[in-house]
Write an enzyme that holds these catalytic residues in place. Sequence first.
Site, PDB file in Angstrom:
ATOM      1  N   ASN A   1       0.862  -1.185   0.000  1.00 24.48           N
ATOM      2  CA  ASN A   1       0.000   0.000   0.000  1.00 24.48           C
ATOM      3  C   ASN A   1       0.901   1.240   0.000  1.00 24.48           C
ATOM      4  O   ASN A   1       1.400   1.654   1.048  1.00 24.48           O
ATOM      5  CB  ASN A   1      -0.894  -0.040   1.248  1.00 24.48           C
ATOM      6  CG  ASN A   1      -1.777   1.189   1.359  1.00 24.48           C
ATOM      7  OD1 ASN A   1      -1.895   1.968   0.410  1.00 24.48           O
ATOM      8  ND2 ASN A   1      -2.399   1.362   2.517  1.00 24.48           N
ATOM      9  N   TRP A   2       1.099   1.798  -1.177  1.00 18.91           N
ATOM     10  CA  TRP A   2       2.034   2.932  -1.294  1.00 18.91           C
ATOM     11  C   TRP A   2       1.456   4.217  -0.706  1.00 18.91           C
ATOM     12  O   TRP A   2       2.152   5.202  -0.563  1.00 18.91           O
ATOM     13  CB  TRP A   2       2.386   3.165  -2.767  1.00 18.91           C
ATOM     14  CG  TRP A   2       3.293   2.132  -3.367  1.00 18.91           C
ATOM     15  CD1 TRP A   2       3.777   0.993  -2.768  1.00 18.91           C
ATOM     16  CD2 TRP A   2       3.851   2.135  -4.688  1.00 18.91           C
ATOM     17  NE1 TRP A   2       4.587   0.295  -3.633  1.00 18.91           N
ATOM     18  CE2 TRP A   2       4.641   0.978  -4.824  1.00 18.91           C
ATOM     19  CE3 TRP A   2       3.743   2.992  -5.789  1.00 18.91           C
ATOM     20  CZ2 TRP A   2       5.337   0.672  -5.996  1.00 18.91           C
ATOM     21  CZ3 TRP A   2       4.430   2.691  -6.964  1.00 18.91           C
ATOM     22  CH2 TRP A   2       5.218   1.548  -7.068  1.00 18.91           C
ATOM     23  N   LYS A   3       0.167   4.205  -0.402  1.00 19.72           N
ATOM     24  CA  LYS A   3      -0.499   5.421   0.110  1.00 19.72           C
ATOM     25  C   LYS A   3      -0.234   6.588  -0.850  1.00 19.72           C
ATOM     26  O   LYS A   3      -0.258   6.369  -2.051  1.00 19.72           O
ATOM     27  CB  LYS A   3      -0.065   5.698   1.546  1.00 19.72           C
ATOM     28  CG  LYS A   3      -0.264   4.452   2.441  1.00 19.72           C
ATOM     29  CD  LYS A   3      -0.156   4.724   3.898  1.00 19.72           C
ATOM     30  CE  LYS A   3      -0.432   3.445   4.684  1.00 19.72           C
ATOM     31  NZ  LYS A   3      -0.429   3.627   6.119  1.00 19.72           N
TER      32      LYS A   3
ATOM     33  N   HIS B   1      -9.934   1.039   4.470  1.00 22.97           N
ATOM     34  CA  HIS B   1      -8.658   1.335   5.133  1.00 22.97           C
ATOM     35  C   HIS B   1      -8.887   2.381   6.223  1.00 22.97           C
ATOM     36  O   HIS B   1      -9.689   3.305   6.045  1.00 22.97           O
ATOM     37  CB  HIS B   1      -7.623   1.835   4.110  1.00 22.97           C
ATOM     38  CG  HIS B   1      -6.253   1.887   4.713  1.00 22.97           C
ATOM     39  ND1 HIS B   1      -5.842   2.933   5.505  1.00 22.97           N
ATOM     40  CD2 HIS B   1      -5.226   1.006   4.678  1.00 22.97           C
ATOM     41  CE1 HIS B   1      -4.609   2.692   5.927  1.00 22.97           C
ATOM     42  NE2 HIS B   1      -4.207   1.521   5.436  1.00 22.97           N
TER      43      HIS B   1
ATOM     44  N   GLU C   1      -7.313   4.874   7.099  1.00 22.12           N
ATOM     45  CA  GLU C   1      -7.092   6.269   6.696  1.00 22.12           C
ATOM     46  C   GLU C   1      -8.263   6.804   5.861  1.00 22.12           C
ATOM     47  O   GLU C   1      -8.462   8.012   5.774  1.00 22.12           O
ATOM     48  CB  GLU C   1      -5.744   6.382   5.963  1.00 22.12           C
ATOM     49  CG  GLU C   1      -4.593   6.290   6.957  1.00 22.12           C
ATOM     50  CD  GLU C   1      -3.294   5.735   6.418  1.00 22.12           C
ATOM     51  OE1 GLU C   1      -3.109   5.703   5.185  1.00 22.12           O
ATOM     52  OE2 GLU C   1      -2.460   5.312   7.245  1.00 22.12           O
TER      53      GLU C   1
ATOM     54  N   GLU D   1      -5.843  -4.620  10.598  1.00 19.99           N
ATOM     55  CA  GLU D   1      -4.859  -3.558  10.819  1.00 19.99           C
ATOM     56  C   GLU D   1      -5.230  -2.745  12.060  1.00 19.99           C
ATOM     57  O   GLU D   1      -5.987  -1.768  11.960  1.00 19.99           O
ATOM     58  CB  GLU D   1      -4.835  -2.604   9.629  1.00 19.99           C
ATOM     59  CG  GLU D   1      -4.493  -3.257   8.316  1.00 19.99           C
ATOM     60  CD  GLU D   1      -3.878  -2.248   7.345  1.00 19.99           C
ATOM     61  OE1 GLU D   1      -2.754  -2.471   6.920  1.00 19.99           O
ATOM     62  OE2 GLU D   1      -4.528  -1.230   7.057  1.00 19.99           O
TER      63      GLU D   1
ATOM     64  N   GLY E   1       2.078   2.488  11.060  1.00 19.35           N
ATOM     65  CA  GLY E   1       3.003   3.599  10.852  1.00 19.35           C
ATOM     66  C   GLY E   1       4.097   3.706  11.901  1.00 19.35           C
ATOM     67  O   GLY E   1       4.679   4.764  12.090  1.00 19.35           O
TER      68      GLY E   1
ATOM     69  N   SER F   1       2.958  -1.787  10.679  1.00 20.95           N
ATOM     70  CA  SER F   1       4.391  -1.811  10.975  1.00 20.95           C
ATOM     71  C   SER F   1       5.065  -3.154  10.684  1.00 20.95           C
ATOM     72  O   SER F   1       5.869  -3.646  11.473  1.00 20.95           O
ATOM     73  CB  SER F   1       4.641  -1.397  12.419  1.00 20.95           C
ATOM     74  OG  SER F   1       4.094  -0.113  12.627  1.00 20.95           O
TER      75      SER F   1
ATOM     76  N   GLY G   1       2.511  -0.878   4.589  1.00 16.67           N
ATOM     77  CA  GLY G   1       2.468   0.546   4.274  1.00 16.67           C
ATOM     78  C   GLY G   1       3.862   1.112   4.047  1.00 16.67           C
ATOM     79  O   GLY G   1       4.462   0.907   2.993  1.00 16.67           O
TER      80      GLY G   1
HETATM   81  P1  PGA Z   1       2.312   0.627   7.933  1.00 17.54           P
HETATM   82  O1  PGA Z   1       0.885   0.859   7.267  1.00 17.54           O
HETATM   83  O2  PGA Z   1       2.890  -0.620   7.369  1.00 17.54           O
HETATM   84  O3  PGA Z   1       3.089   1.846   7.598  1.00 17.54           O
HETATM   85  O4  PGA Z   1       2.072   0.504   9.426  1.00 17.54           O
HETATM   86  C1  PGA Z   1      -0.004  -0.198   7.045  1.00 17.54           C
HETATM   87  C2  PGA Z   1      -1.261   0.345   6.409  1.00 17.54           C
HETATM   88  O5  PGA Z   1      -1.750   1.398   6.842  1.00 17.54           O
HETATM   89  O6  PGA Z   1      -1.786  -0.253   5.448  1.00 17.54           O
END
Ligand code: PGA
Length: 255
Positions: A9-11, A96, A98, A167, A173, A215, A236
Site C-alpha cells: 500500500n504505497w499510500k 482502510h 485512513e 490492521e 506507521g 508496521s 504501508g
Molecule cells: P504501515 O501501514 O505498514 O506503515 O504501518 C499499514 C497500512 O496502513 O496499510
Amino acid sequence: MQKRIVIANWKMNPTNLAEAKKLFLQVKKVASTLSHTETIIAPPFVFLGELSKMYRGKKIAFCGQDMSFEERGAFTGETSAAMLKSVGATHVIVGHSERRHVGETDEMVNKKIRTARDAGLRVTVAIGESDRNHKEGTHLEFLTRQIELAFKNISVKDLSRIMIAYEPLWSIGKSAKQAMKSQELEETVLFIRKILMRLYGKGAAFKMPILYGGSVEGENAQELVKHSGVQGFLVGHASISAEEFSDILCAVNTA
Ligand code: PGA
C-alpha cells in the site's frame, strides 16, 4: 500450500511517476522470482495504468487503494470499479483506516464491497480497532461489529473473492519493534475466524485469507507469518523502500 499474499500500500507515495516506475521495477525484480508469494501493488490511482503496462506475468497484481461505491456520474474526485479495471487493477482495498478517518462508514464499506464484487474485482476489506481494552474486551466488540456490518448481504459464494486485512490502528506507521506480537495476532486472527464461522460456517471461515497490516518490516515479517495464522501482509511505509519491501517478500516466501 496456499500462496502467501503481500500487498504494497504505497499510500500517497512516491511524489512523481518517474519515482513510481523506478520503485516498481525494483520490486518487480524480486517479486517475479517468488514461487510461493503473490505480490499486489496498490499505488496511487494516477500511477496505476502506467505501472500495470510494465508487467505481463502472473506473480504481480495491481490494486486500487479505494474506490467509489457508485458506478458512474457526478461524483467529483471519485474513481469507479470499472475505471480501476480498465487500467489493469484486479484488486481493491476498502475500509482502510485512513479512509475511515476521513468519513468512510461501515455502511459505505459494505456498499463498496458489493460494488467491487459486482464489477469482478477482488476485495481486501480492512478492519481494526483503534485501541485495546483487555479488561472489558471492547476492542473485540468493535471488531465483531465492523465485520458484521462490512459483510451484510455478502453471500458465502462471494467470499472466494474477498480477503480481510486486520490492521489495528495503534500499530500502524510505527516500527517493527512496536508492531503487534505474533501471539496476540494469532489470538485475534482466531477471533476473526470465529466471527466468520458464525456468519458463514467453518469451511468458509477457514478458507478466507486474513492478512495483517501495521508496521510490518523485514525484521518481523517472518516471525509473524510463521506463528500467527495470517496468510500475508498489507504493508504501508516499508513498501515504498524497495530494499525493505524485498526483505519482507523474501521472508514471507521462505517462511
Ligand atoms: P504501515 O501501514 O505498514 O506503515 O504501518 C499499514 C497500512 O496502513 O496499510
